[in-house]
Design a protein around this motif. Structure first.
Motif, mmCIF file in Angstrom:
data_model
loop_
_atom_site.group_PDB
_atom_site.id
_atom_site.type_symbol
_atom_site.label_atom_id
_atom_site.label_comp_id
_atom_site.label_asym_id
_atom_site.label_seq_id
_atom_site.Cartn_x
_atom_site.Cartn_y
_atom_site.Cartn_z
ATOM 1 N N MET A 1 0.841 -1.171 0.000
ATOM 2 C CA MET A 1 0.000 0.000 0.000
ATOM 3 C C MET A 1 0.888 1.236 0.000
ATOM 4 O O MET A 1 1.905 1.272 0.682
ATOM 5 N N PRO A 3 2.015 4.927 1.034
ATOM 6 C CA PRO A 3 1.827 5.738 2.238
ATOM 7 C C PRO A 3 0.731 6.791 2.069
ATOM 8 O O PRO A 3 -0.009 7.085 3.012
ATOM 9 N N ASP A 5 -2.033 6.499 0.507
ATOM 10 C CA ASP A 5 -3.332 5.854 0.723
ATOM 11 C C ASP A 5 -3.643 5.741 2.211
ATOM 12 O O ASP A 5 -4.770 5.937 2.650
ATOM 13 N N LEU A 6 -2.631 5.422 2.984
ATOM 14 C CA LEU A 6 -2.797 5.308 4.425
ATOM 15 C C LEU A 6 -3.075 6.676 5.055
ATOM 16 O O LEU A 6 -3.863 6.786 6.001
ATOM 17 N N CYS A 7 -2.474 7.722 4.506
ATOM 18 C CA CYS A 7 -2.724 9.082 5.004
ATOM 19 C C CYS A 7 -4.196 9.450 4.882
ATOM 20 O O CYS A 7 -4.728 10.168 5.738
ATOM 21 N N ARG A 10 -5.877 8.128 7.952
ATOM 22 C CA ARG A 10 -5.458 8.884 9.135
ATOM 23 C C ARG A 10 -6.065 10.287 9.171
ATOM 24 O O ARG A 10 -6.439 10.790 10.217
ATOM 25 N N ILE A 20 -4.923 -2.058 10.482
ATOM 26 C CA ILE A 20 -3.964 -2.322 9.416
ATOM 27 C C ILE A 20 -3.682 -3.817 9.417
ATOM 28 O O ILE A 20 -3.229 -4.369 10.428
ATOM 29 N N ILE A 38 3.441 8.136 9.665
ATOM 30 C CA ILE A 38 3.619 7.596 8.316
ATOM 31 C C ILE A 38 4.814 8.265 7.645
ATOM 32 O O ILE A 38 4.909 9.491 7.605
ATOM 33 N N ILE A 43 5.965 2.625 8.604
ATOM 34 C CA ILE A 43 4.786 3.094 9.311
ATOM 35 C C ILE A 43 4.977 2.691 10.763
ATOM 36 O O ILE A 43 5.208 1.516 11.056
ATOM 37 N N PRO A 64 5.363 -0.424 4.493
ATOM 38 C CA PRO A 64 4.140 -0.243 3.710
ATOM 39 C C PRO A 64 3.914 -1.361 2.695
ATOM 40 O O PRO A 64 2.780 -1.651 2.325
ATOM 41 N N ILE A 67 1.452 -4.143 3.946
ATOM 42 C CA ILE A 67 0.050 -3.849 4.271
ATOM 43 C C ILE A 67 -0.822 -4.383 3.140
ATOM 44 O O ILE A 67 -0.665 -3.983 1.988
ATOM 45 N N ILE A 70 -6.866 -2.319 4.742
ATOM 46 C CA ILE A 70 -7.276 -1.514 5.883
ATOM 47 C C ILE A 70 -8.745 -1.829 6.145
ATOM 48 O O ILE A 70 -9.547 -1.854 5.212
#
Length: 76
Positions: A1, A3, A5-7, A10, A20, A38, A43, A64, A67, A70
């Motif tokens: 994934m 970073p 996308d993870l932001c 968040r 996660i 992140i 992460i 990342p 992952i 999510i």
């Protein structure tokens, strides 16, 4: 994934707590945006036995690349 996308998880407003899930089957819950940091390479997720205190007992360092998904959690 990625970073970025993870932001998006968040930085959602309001934050929806999320989990996660990793390639090795482990998972880490993020109940608040203060529990995750992140960067491009790693992460960091705070692990605590009492999330209401906001004090982490440990930090899980995750690549990342590991992952796989999510999952949204129910808000507490």
């Amino acid at each position: 994934m990625k970073p970025e996308d993870l932001c998006a998880f968040r930085d959602a407003s309001p934050l929806v707590p999320f989990r996660i899930c990793l390639t090795d089957g482990k998972s880490y819950d993020v109940p608040h945006r203060d529990f995750i940091m992140i960067s491009r390479a790693v992460i960091d997720v705070g692990i605590t036995s009492n999330s209401s205190l906001g004090i982490h007992d440990q930090i899980a360092r995750i690549s990342p690349l590991h992952i796989v998904r999510i999952e949204n959690l129910k808000a507490t």
